[in-house]
Design an enzyme around this catalytic site. Sequence first.
Site, short mmCIF file in Angstrom:
data_model
loop_
_atom_site.label_atom_id
_atom_site.label_comp_id
_atom_site.label_asym_id
_atom_site.label_seq_id
_atom_site.Cartn_x
_atom_site.Cartn_y
_atom_site.Cartn_z
N CYS A 1 -51.29 4.21 -22.76
CA CYS A 1 -51.34 5.61 -23.19
C CYS A 1 -50.01 6.25 -22.85
CB CYS A 1 -52.43 6.38 -22.46
SG CYS A 1 -54.11 5.88 -22.87
N GLY B 1 -49.55 4.39 -27.72
CA GLY B 1 -50.95 4.51 -28.13
C GLY B 1 -51.04 5.11 -29.52
N TYR C 1 -41.83 -5.16 -21.91
CA TYR C 1 -42.38 -4.97 -23.24
C TYR C 1 -42.79 -3.54 -23.58
CZ TYR C 1 -46.04 -5.21 -26.87
OH TYR C 1 -46.81 -4.98 -27.97
N ASN D 1 -52.90 8.32 -18.01
CA ASN D 1 -52.50 6.96 -18.38
C ASN D 1 -52.81 6.06 -17.20
OD1 ASN D 1 -49.26 5.32 -18.63
ND2 ASN D 1 -51.24 4.60 -19.30
N GLY D 2 -53.52 4.93 -17.48
CA GLY D 2 -53.85 3.99 -16.41
C GLY D 2 -55.33 3.66 -16.45
#
Length: 490
Positions: A30, A57, A271, A131-132
């Site tokens: 995210c 996302g 990445y 996020n997470g």
Amino acid sequence: MSAPAAGAQRAVTTPAPDGLPWKDGMREECGVFGIRTQGAPAAPLVHLGLYALQHRGQESAGIAAFDGARTHLVKDMGLVANVFTPERLAALPGRIGVGHVRYSTMGTASIENAQPFLEQTPWGVLALAHNGNLINAPDLRRSLEAAGHCFRATSDTEVITKLIATSRAATVEEAVAHCMRRIRGAYTVVAMLGDRLLAFRDANGIRPLVQGAVAGAPVFSSESCAFDQTGGAYVREVGPGELVVCDADGVRQIQVLPVVRRSACVFEHIYFARPDTQLDGRNVHQVRRRMGRILAREQPVPADAVIAVPDSGASAAMGYADESGIPCEVGLIKNRYVGRTFIQPDPSSRDFGVRVKLNPIRDVIAGRRIVLVDDSIVRGTTSRQIVRMLRHTGAREVHVRISSPPILNACYYGIDTSSRGELVASRLSIEEIRASIEADTLGYLSMDGLVQAIGMVPDDLCLACLNGRYPTETPTEAAAGRHALEARQA
Ligand code: SF4
């Protein structure tokens, strides 16, 4: 039970995008963005920030804004460009705003789980973007439900909003600190509550969160590339375990949790992050180029051309070419306009997902020995399809080089590989993977080479999916994975 959030809400339901992901790699998690301006409308800046974070996302996008009296929300399924029309942005007045782009790693891709989440609190409406992944979300949700609190969604983010809303703390800062002490796992959060903009991060700093300034206003983002987009500048990284409060009194940093061990996700460098982002003071493109150079030293092979799997292998392919002296060429063209939803004409066509997204350049490939550089192999199916595509195009040899070590273990911190069984390297030896993807040779970057390329102390990185050393306790099988909270609801 918590009261419903006050303020104008506009959440429009459309079908979730689905279809074939073209690559079976690790999936982004995210992106979060938040700003408190000195008078300018926040929503247009949050909108620009979300464009820059779109790679993190693509399932849903949302912005909440506070105009001094009411909290306004627009969120929907789809890309930022599809969700926000000029009319919808105009429906978000106010100089404080938070935004989110989502790829689901806990809870389905549905409008109920789209963020930001709103929650009524004693201090006003909380709007929160996360996020997470929390590894203790099922336990916390169970105890909140036992205390009479109702949940509308199946995402761990709602656990965070409920913990803040139901805290008996005297101040917002104490309520957030209370929440941070109870939640475990990976979280970077931006939120607004009344006139305040808040940002906080887990004690290991697993997912990235940076602070910047736009025209003197504090701004927070998952990645620094969003500051460039909004005309801002990078200021600092939000520290692990830190809460930052921005209000009429200025900006305050509060160290809520002691930092036992810093553990920045190494796959952000490999990445996830955009090449133009600065992570931990390092430019991501340059780090990936160094990975490619070291990979060429560790895994040399005689060849005629180095080509990248677009786009994530591009920087490492340049580095491989720098070091080896083999020319780097564009051999695979990615169709950027297919989108996530398309109709497969022949469902039995196994290579369709790759063929519709990638097209080889025959003049570059035919009759030549190719070094194919990619960032990782997760399941191995995409690698096999690309190797076959190159052979059908006439490649004489195909040598696959991977700019990370083999992925052996699941991730519990917001990356979509929560099951070890999905990982080809956990089942097969390197030689067996080579045979399975039908390459002439296969070589991975070593762990030492990876750490050297990033230039950080290994103890400051999370390398758990590569070496099995998790920086936190790990969840039980039932609590891990995307559907942990749905299983509870069923
Ligand atoms: S386990 Fe791997 S993907 Fe997950 S946070 Fe750690 S390094 Fe990143």
